[in-house]
Design a protein around this motif. Structure first.
Motif, PDB file in Angstrom:
ATOM      1  N   ASP A 110      82.829  84.579  64.048  1.00 54.68           N
ATOM      2  CA  ASP A 110      82.712  84.619  65.488  1.00 54.68           C
ATOM      3  C   ASP A 110      82.794  83.363  66.355  1.00 54.68           C
ATOM      4  O   ASP A 110      83.279  83.302  67.362  1.00 54.68           O
ATOM      5  N   ILE A 111      82.272  82.363  65.765  1.00 55.52           N
ATOM      6  CA  ILE A 111      82.025  80.980  66.451  1.00 55.52           C
ATOM      7  C   ILE A 111      83.488  80.488  66.659  1.00 55.52           C
ATOM      8  O   ILE A 111      83.622  80.055  67.587  1.00 55.52           O
ATOM      9  N   ILE A 112      84.490  81.018  65.547  1.00 53.81           N
ATOM     10  CA  ILE A 112      85.709  80.216  65.679  1.00 53.81           C
ATOM     11  C   ILE A 112      86.561  80.407  67.083  1.00 53.81           C
ATOM     12  O   ILE A 112      87.558  79.752  67.356  1.00 53.81           O
ATOM     13  N   HIS A 113      86.096  81.645  67.583  1.00 55.09           N
ATOM     14  CA  HIS A 113      87.160  81.984  68.728  1.00 55.09           C
ATOM     15  C   HIS A 113      87.050  81.047  69.902  1.00 55.09           C
ATOM     16  O   HIS A 113      88.191  80.794  70.648  1.00 55.09           O
ATOM     17  N   GLU A 114      85.774  80.352  70.065  1.00 50.22           N
ATOM     18  CA  GLU A 114      85.946  79.148  71.261  1.00 50.22           C
ATOM     19  C   GLU A 114      86.868  78.101  70.875  1.00 50.22           C
ATOM     20  O   GLU A 114      87.498  77.805  71.964  1.00 50.22           O
ATOM     21  N   VAL A 115      87.043  77.714  69.513  1.00 49.36           N
ATOM     22  CA  VAL A 115      87.989  76.664  69.423  1.00 49.36           C
ATOM     23  C   VAL A 115      89.441  77.256  69.510  1.00 49.36           C
ATOM     24  O   VAL A 115      90.228  76.503  69.651  1.00 49.36           O
ATOM     25  N   THR A 116      89.569  78.657  68.882  1.00 52.50           N
ATOM     26  CA  THR A 116      90.966  79.116  69.177  1.00 52.50           C
ATOM     27  C   THR A 116      91.285  78.926  70.483  1.00 52.50           C
ATOM     28  O   THR A 116      92.618  78.617  70.773  1.00 52.50           O
ATOM     29  N   LEU A 117      90.711  79.257  71.581  1.00 49.97           N
ATOM     30  CA  LEU A 117      91.022  79.294  72.869  1.00 49.97           C
ATOM     31  C   LEU A 117      91.408  77.842  73.427  1.00 49.97           C
ATOM     32  O   LEU A 117      92.382  77.884  73.814  1.00 49.97           O
ATOM     33  N   ALA A 118      90.462  77.097  72.791  1.00 49.35           N
ATOM     34  CA  ALA A 118      90.686  75.667  73.182  1.00 49.35           C
ATOM     35  C   ALA A 118      92.055  74.882  72.596  1.00 49.35           C
ATOM     36  O   ALA A 118      92.928  74.326  73.280  1.00 49.35           O
ATOM     37  N   VAL A 119      92.656  75.548  71.359  1.00 46.87           N
ATOM     38  CA  VAL A 119      93.848  74.823  70.671  1.00 46.87           C
ATOM     39  C   VAL A 119      94.803  75.697  71.554  1.00 46.87           C
ATOM     40  O   VAL A 119      95.884  74.742  71.536  1.00 46.87           O
ATOM     41  N   ARG A 120      94.621  76.803  71.813  1.00 55.56           N
ATOM     42  CA  ARG A 120      95.994  77.708  72.516  1.00 55.56           C
ATOM     43  C   ARG A 120      96.022  77.169  73.612  1.00 55.56           C
ATOM     44  O   ARG A 120      97.113  77.005  74.021  1.00 55.56           O
ATOM     45  N   PHE A 121      95.247  76.616  74.565  1.00 52.94           N
ATOM     46  CA  PHE A 121      95.112  76.375  76.009  1.00 52.94           C
ATOM     47  C   PHE A 121      95.245  74.886  76.158  1.00 52.94           C
ATOM     48  O   PHE A 121      94.948  74.359  77.434  1.00 52.94           O
ATOM     49  N   GLY A 122      95.207  74.113  75.122  1.00 56.25           N
ATOM     50  CA  GLY A 122      95.293  72.830  75.058  1.00 56.25           C
ATOM     51  C   GLY A 122      94.090  71.957  75.815  1.00 56.25           C
ATOM     52  O   GLY A 122      94.178  71.074  76.418  1.00 56.25           O
ATOM     53  N   LEU A 123      92.788  72.685  75.477  1.00 57.95           N
ATOM     54  CA  LEU A 123      91.580  71.908  75.976  1.00 57.95           C
ATOM     55  C   LEU A 123      91.236  70.719  75.243  1.00 57.95           C
ATOM     56  O   LEU A 123      91.912  70.617  74.195  1.00 57.95           O
TER      57      LEU A 123
END
Length: 465
Positions: free
Chosen positions: A417-430
């Motif tokens: 569940d936690i990994i989705h925060e980082v998934t969005l960060a990786v995908r959108f260049g945060l």
């Protein structure tokens, strides 16, 4: 049925249904061809049944673990018959509510039961019927990989499919493999009382994860009574009246092991035997997986493929995403949609869970990216002390000097569940500053991601406010 379908799909699993749903939404008639149950591997033999039993094993184990906190719960012997019935109910409910129900309410989707095989680049045969098509998607999934071992066929060996349909939990089991399936199933069996020995050919478990995480998990398994052997070369298997014996070398020394059952957990093979790939002119790689371009098109221009039959990452949500990309390119050739699995997270449903997304430090450096990483032990996260679950960690990688987040690995309860925060960060260049300056719930295990991001900000002299 129509004389010709706009799209014909081999398979009816997660990948196939995602494609069929999208084709139908465009007002085009689509046919799925299925030789077994609707829902494919994930629903019938994979994700749903295995995670149902894994979840119940975690509950059973938690009852015993509570004694350390003064919770004197008594865990009796698990009832395999009830557990298997509950697992069956979960499978049937998901199949009915998510697959049969949709078919009943979508007039643009048809299903034909039987074994489908290409007889040309524009025809599929099912039984005596020949079905012409304009475009096709191959979404037949995969099957448990079977390795050739002398004596294996006489040993009544288990796979990830058959192991989920036992009437009772075995007294002991030899688990060949040290990857995702071996660890998920091995821990589940052990928590239900089976003596488990894991036999891994390489020098450690889960080679795709960082050693700082896998070493901790190996110790967790040992404390739960699981024996782990690495650098194992298996020579032969011998069936015995009381079970099976396996003869091998471990770190070069001969070792013989016996158990009630033997299970193969050595990966996935494409389920493409007998579907006529040669008749359709479709090429495969050395392992038999269908070759596609980044838009999921095969070398035969009117046929696409998606999901496990095309190779890694071999996870259902990624297959569904591949299917959507394939359909978009089928119906709109100018779309030129592609897929990049750098943005596809994956998890290992052991306890605590593993999860990962993006690039590792080594992968990034091979691509010429200057990278910085931060590692936070889970015991540094306050919520871990609240839960009494201190084993694990968060590994966060970013590009230097920008701080753009490029990857993460986690070992923690609910890591999936936690990994989705980082998934969005990786995908959108945060950047790590973006994560650091985002308020996180306290106490939470997700705060470990923020702590790792803050450490990277400090090293790279990036804003933290």
């Amino acid at each position: 049925m129509p004389d010709t379908y706009g799209v014909v799909i081999l398979g009816s699993g997660t990948t196939a249904f995602a494609a069929a749903r999208q084709v139908a939404a465009n007002g085009i008639k689509v046919l799925m061809i299925e030789q077994s149950h609707l829902g494919g591997t994930c629903v019938n033999w994979g994700c749903v049944p295995s995670k149902t039993l894994i979840d119940k094993a975690e509950l059973y184990f938690a009852a015993r673990r509570g004694s350390d906190w003064g919770l004197n719960l008594q865990a009796g012997e698990p009832d395999a018959k009830i557990l298997m019935q509950l697992k069956k109910q979960a499978v049937e409910t998901v199949r009915k509510d998510h697959y049969h129900h949709e078919l009943e309410n979508n007039p643009n989707i048809d299903v034909k039961h039987g074994h489908g095989r290409f007889i040309s680049r524009r025809e599929i045969q099912v039984g005596a019927e020949i079905i012409p098509f304009e475009k096709a998607l191959i979404a037949v999934g995969g099957t448990p990989r079977i390795i050739p071992l002398p004596g294996l066929d006489q040993s009544r060996y288990l796979t990830s499919y058959s192991a989920l349909h036992l009437n009772d939990f075995p007294e002991s089991i030899l688990m060949i493999g040290g990857g995702v399936i071996a660890l998920e199933m091995g821990q589940m069996f052990a928590r239900f009382g089976t003596q488990v020995i894991i036999l891994e050919r390489n020098d450690r478990l889960l080679g795709e994860f960082d050693l700082r995480l896998t070493a901790q998990f190996a110790e967790i398994l040992r404390r739960e009574g699981i024996q782990i052997m690495t650098e194992v070369e298996i020579e032969r298997v011998e069936a015995r009246p009381e079970g099976v014996c396996l003869y091998s070398t471990v770190k070069g020394a001969p070792v013989g092991l016996c158990a009630e059952r033997l299970m193969l957990a050595v990966g996935t093979s494409p389920a493409t035997d007998g579907i006529g790939l040669d008749k359709a002119g479709i090429t495969v790689d050395a392992a038999g997986f269908i070759e596609t371009d980044s838009g999921m098109q095969t070398n035969t221009v009117n046929i696409w493929a998606a999901g496990d039959c095309t190779g890694p990452p071999l996870i259902a949500p990624a297959g569904a995403r591949e299917a959507l990309v394939a359909v978009e390119n089928m119906l709109n050739p100018d779309a030129r949609r592609t897929i990049d699995h750098t943005f596809s997270p994956m998890a290992v449903f052991v306890d605590p869970e593993f999860a990962t997304v993006g690039l590792t430090t080594d992968q990034a450096r091979l691509k010429g990216i200057d990278v910085e990483e931060a590692y936070i032990d889970l015991e540094q996260v306050p919520k871990a002390h609240v839960m009494g679950r201190l084993e694990g960690g968060v590994l966060l990688c970013c590009e230097k000097p920008s701080g753009r987040i490029i990857g993460c690995q986690i070992l923690a309860p609910r890591a999936a569940d936690i990994i989705h925060e980082v998934t969005l960060a990786v995908r959108f260049g945060l950047t790590v500053s973006d994560l650091t300056t985002t308020v996180h719930v306290y106490p939470s295990l997700s705060d470990g991601v923020r702590m790792a991001a803050r450490e990277l900000c400090q090293r790279l002299n990036l804003p933290i406010v």
